[in-house]
Design an enzyme around this catalytic site. Sequence first.
Site, PDB file in Angstrom:
ATOM      1  N   ALA A  97      16.330  46.057  28.059  1.00 54.93           N
ATOM      2  CA  ALA A  97      17.455  46.482  28.888  1.00 54.93           C
ATOM      3  C   ALA A  97      18.519  47.167  28.043  1.00 54.93           C
ATOM      4  O   ALA A  97      19.076  48.197  28.433  1.00 54.93           O
ATOM      5  CB  ALA A  97      18.046  45.288  29.622  1.00 54.93           C
TER       6      ALA A  97
ATOM      7  N   ASP B 216       8.221  45.545  29.558  1.00 59.00           N
ATOM      8  CA  ASP B 216       9.661  45.269  29.617  1.00 59.00           C
ATOM      9  C   ASP B 216      10.474  46.540  29.800  1.00 59.00           C
ATOM     10  O   ASP B 216      11.369  46.617  30.652  1.00 59.00           O
ATOM     11  CB  ASP B 216      10.119  44.551  28.353  1.00 59.00           C
ATOM     12  CG  ASP B 216       9.738  43.081  28.330  1.00 59.00           C
ATOM     13  OD1 ASP B 216       8.841  42.692  29.103  1.00 59.00           O
ATOM     14  OD2 ASP B 216      10.329  42.330  27.541  1.00 59.00           O
TER      15      ASP B 216
END
Length: 313
Positions: free
Chosen positions: A102, A143
């Site tokens: 992120a 991810d």
Amino acid sequence: MGKGSGFGKVILFGEHFVVHGVPGIVSAIDSVTDAEVLQTGKELVIKDERKAAKGYAEEKKLQQIESIERMLKKMGVNPKLPLKIWVGGSLPGFSGLGASAASSVAIARAIAEELSLSPSNEKINQIAYEAEKAYAGNPSGIDNTAATYGGLMWFKRNLSGGPDDVERLSVRMPIEIVIGSTGKVANTKAMVAGVAKRKKDNPEKYDHIFKQAETLSNSGRKALESHDLKKVGELMNENHRLLQEVEVSSRELDLLVDIARKNGAFGAKLTGGGGGGCMTALTPTRELQGEVAKAIEKEGYEVLRTKIGVEKV
């Protein structure tokens, strides 16, 4: 000043197994990492103000610097470009939530804006994947894909180096979950390497486990698409058992999983690399989410109340 954001994530099915080409299911959550970037003309300065597990920022510091150098090089920019980088947002720095991915997506977007570049989401995803190598060594790509695009996705890594198989899945509405943190910072790179070694040393045992993991992912997809959340929970429980068998769970993770199940969670499992980090519990409805979260907090652990199936930053 350039600004950017990236989603946090939970893996519902397939962590570790996806590294070896088994399909997995990942969902963005409604917690994000934000970044701001400014060219300074001096040295690289990183101000990380994310809420985090004790020692997280220190443990990841060198990896974070390497990741930024990797992404700058991937963008065709001087990897030693002096930048002032601020990192914050609602996603805590807990291992297992895709915090590194992120932040990589958020920083890449902020750098691109500061340098007046206009990369596509596909390019941002490629840049973030390169950055993830600093944290995971041999990342699956799951991810950074979730951090870039959001939503719920079916992911299968292409082991031949071609494009990964990524399909968007849909749920009727975002679903409440609880994430419980062990408070321990996990070394994803070491955990991934450990599974690979044990798989190589004991192929018969591990091939059987990996086939079960593939069956679980396929069944989980069907259950999610039909909104059979009880079935999704049962399959999550089974996935946790497989992760225990490949030796990536821990005493704390098993305890949090047990607390969640005993307090009504439809299912619970570790999420991410394991060895510490976080677990996730499927808790549809705000009421059930609250009950499970309070039970975990009562035992002295931190929680994040969030949702899966979220598509907008």
